[in-house]
Design an enzyme around this catalytic site. Structure first.
Site, PDB file in Angstrom:
ATOM      1  N   ASP A  83      33.426  31.166  43.941  1.00  0.00           N
ATOM      2  CA  ASP A  83      33.139  30.021  43.083  1.00  0.00           C
ATOM      3  C   ASP A  83      33.340  30.469  41.633  1.00  0.00           C
ATOM      4  OD1 ASP A  83      30.851  31.395  42.369  1.00  0.00           O
ATOM      5  OD2 ASP A  83      29.538  30.221  43.688  1.00  0.00           O
ATOM      6  N   ASP A 100      31.919  37.181  41.378  1.00  0.00           N
ATOM      7  CA  ASP A 100      31.779  37.643  42.768  1.00  0.00           C
ATOM      8  C   ASP A 100      30.675  36.901  43.520  1.00  0.00           C
ATOM      9  OD1 ASP A 100      33.861  39.577  42.528  1.00  0.00           O
ATOM     10  OD2 ASP A 100      32.492  40.882  41.447  1.00  0.00           O
ATOM     11  N   HIS A 110      35.704  42.062  47.495  1.00  0.00           N
ATOM     12  CA  HIS A 110      34.887  42.839  46.557  1.00  0.00           C
ATOM     13  C   HIS A 110      34.446  44.141  47.215  1.00  0.00           C
ATOM     14  CE1 HIS A 110      32.382  43.617  43.128  1.00  0.00           C
ATOM     15  NE2 HIS A 110      31.377  43.885  43.938  1.00  0.00           N
ATOM     16  N   ASN A 167      45.550  46.813  48.554  1.00  0.00           N
ATOM     17  CA  ASN A 167      45.091  45.907  49.623  1.00  0.00           C
ATOM     18  C   ASN A 167      46.166  44.857  49.922  1.00  0.00           C
ATOM     19  OD1 ASN A 167      42.718  47.297  49.794  1.00  0.00           O
ATOM     20  ND2 ASN A 167      41.514  45.818  48.641  1.00  0.00           N
ATOM     21  N   ASN A 214      38.046  35.851  47.670  1.00  0.00           N
ATOM     22  CA  ASN A 214      37.983  37.070  46.871  1.00  0.00           C
ATOM     23  C   ASN A 214      37.532  38.243  47.747  1.00  0.00           C
ATOM     24  OD1 ASN A 214      37.856  38.724  44.477  1.00  0.00           O
ATOM     25  ND2 ASN A 214      35.632  38.465  44.478  1.00  0.00           N
ATOM     26  N   ILE A 228      37.760  36.022  35.929  1.00  0.00           N
ATOM     27  CA  ILE A 228      37.046  34.877  36.477  1.00  0.00           C
ATOM     28  C   ILE A 228      37.891  33.651  36.167  1.00  0.00           C
ATOM     29  CG2 ILE A 228      34.903  33.534  36.338  1.00  0.00           C
ATOM     30  CD1 ILE A 228      34.685  36.476  37.373  1.00  0.00           C
ATOM     31  N   VAL A 229      38.137  32.845  37.183  1.00  0.00           N
ATOM     32  CA  VAL A 229      38.958  31.657  36.950  1.00  0.00           C
ATOM     33  C   VAL A 229      38.070  30.499  36.500  1.00  0.00           C
ATOM     34  CG1 VAL A 229      40.772  32.354  38.559  1.00  0.00           C
ATOM     35  CG2 VAL A 229      38.845  30.967  39.385  1.00  0.00           C
ATOM     36  N   MET A 249      41.125  40.726  38.343  1.00  0.00           N
ATOM     37  CA  MET A 249      39.908  41.034  37.601  1.00  0.00           C
ATOM     38  C   MET A 249      39.594  39.998  36.521  1.00  0.00           C
ATOM     39  SD  MET A 249      39.065  43.496  39.429  1.00  0.00           S
ATOM     40  CE  MET A 249      37.959  44.783  38.906  1.00  0.00           C
TER      41      MET A 249
HETATM   42  C1  GAR Z   1      39.674  46.341  45.442  1.00  0.00           C
HETATM   43  O1  GAR Z   1      38.760  47.305  45.933  1.00  0.00           O
HETATM   44  C2  GAR Z   1      38.972  45.034  45.145  1.00  0.00           C
HETATM   45  O2  GAR Z   1      37.918  44.761  45.991  1.00  0.00           O
HETATM   46  C3  GAR Z   1      38.452  45.267  43.755  1.00  0.00           C
HETATM   47  O3  GAR Z   1      39.517  45.874  43.116  1.00  0.00           O
HETATM   48  C4  GAR Z   1      40.212  46.715  44.054  1.00  0.00           C
HETATM   49  C5  GAR Z   1      41.688  46.427  43.935  1.00  0.00           C
HETATM   50  O4  GAR Z   1      42.438  47.417  44.560  1.00  0.00           O
HETATM   51  N1  GAR Z   1      38.032  44.022  43.159  1.00  0.00           N
HETATM   52  C6  GAR Z   1      36.923  43.904  42.423  1.00  0.00           C
HETATM   53  O5  GAR Z   1      36.236  44.844  42.067  1.00  0.00           O
HETATM   54  C7  GAR Z   1      36.576  42.480  42.038  1.00  0.00           C
HETATM   55  N2  GAR Z   1      35.266  42.388  41.499  1.00  0.00           N
HETATM   56  P1  GAR Z   1      44.006  47.255  44.798  1.00  0.00           P
HETATM   57  O6  GAR Z   1      44.610  46.640  43.529  1.00  0.00           O
HETATM   58  O7  GAR Z   1      44.504  48.633  45.041  1.00  0.00           O
HETATM   59  O8  GAR Z   1      44.182  46.361  45.996  1.00  0.00           O
END
Ligand code: GAR
EC number: 2.1.2.2
Length: 187
Positions: A140, A144, A108, A13, A106, A91-92, A89
């Site tokens: 927050d 998520d 999700h 992303n 964030n 939590i801050v 991944m």
């Molecule tokens: C994404 O789909 C993001 O939404 C998810 O990890 C993936 C990262 O993909 N995040 C979570 O699940 C947070 N709870 P990427 O590293 O290929 O961008």
């Protein structure tokens, strides 16, 4: 608009955001990309794109609080307008949320508040929902949680695996993240 992007994994992303910035379609400056562990592809691809990168390695700190302090100090040093968690991944700490109040975003891979956590795609698939999607929200100190900025729905197909569904969600997620960042930059 200055942004710092935080990643833990492949950063696909993030790559879409980099491409949008490079093509001139997104008026944002990625001032740095950081990770919580060494050797992530997200940091590797950012360095390849000529971006400043950093790692605040969770394993190298004696305590959670020490890591929290180090992450906050490092990110704050870039004076970002927004911090984007793009597959970060962890939590801050509340101190991080306080420092970037309403400026920590964030993404999700589910329609929050359904299926939060590290396995949003798997959990939605296992539940048997026919529509899932992605959410971009102001984070927050919860998992998520925080005010939702925008969402996109994605249909679950009968033959979907976790991987195929996540790939389609990511396509929608990239578009949504770029749109949200563009909207914020043009405020
Ligand atoms: C994404 O789909 C993001 O939404 C998810 O990890 C993936 C990262 O993909 N995040 C979570 O699940 C947070 N709870 P990427 O590293 O290929 O961008």
């Amino acid at each position: 608009m200055r942004i710092v992007v935080l990643v833990s994994g492949t950063g696909s992303n993030l790559q879409a955001v980099i491409d949008a910035v490079v093509s001139g379609g997104l008026p944002v400056e990625i001032v740095a990309v950081g990770a919580d562990r060494a050797g992530t592809f997200g940091v590797e691809r950012s360095a390849a794109a000529g971006l400043e990168t950093f790692v605040v390695d969770f394993k190298k700190y004696a305590s959670r609080a020490d890591w929290d302090d180090a992450l906050l100090e490092r990110v704050a040093g870039y004076k970002p307008d927004y911090v984007v968690s793009s597959g970060f991944m962890r939590i801050v700490a509340a101190s991080f949320i306080d420092a970037f109040d309403g400026r920590y975003i964030n993404t999700h891979p589910a329609l929050l508040p359904s299926f939060p956590g590290a396995h949003g795609v798997r959990d939605a698939l296992n539940y048997g929902v026919k529509v899932t999607g992605c959410t971009v929200h102001f984070a927050d100190a919860g998992v998520d949680t925080g005010p939702i900025i925008d969402q996109t729905a994605v249909r679950v197909l009968a033959q979907d695996t976790q991987e195929s569904l996540h790939e389609r969600i990511k396509v929608a997620e990239r578009e949504l993240l770029i749109k949200v960042l563009g909207d914020l930059a043009r405020l």
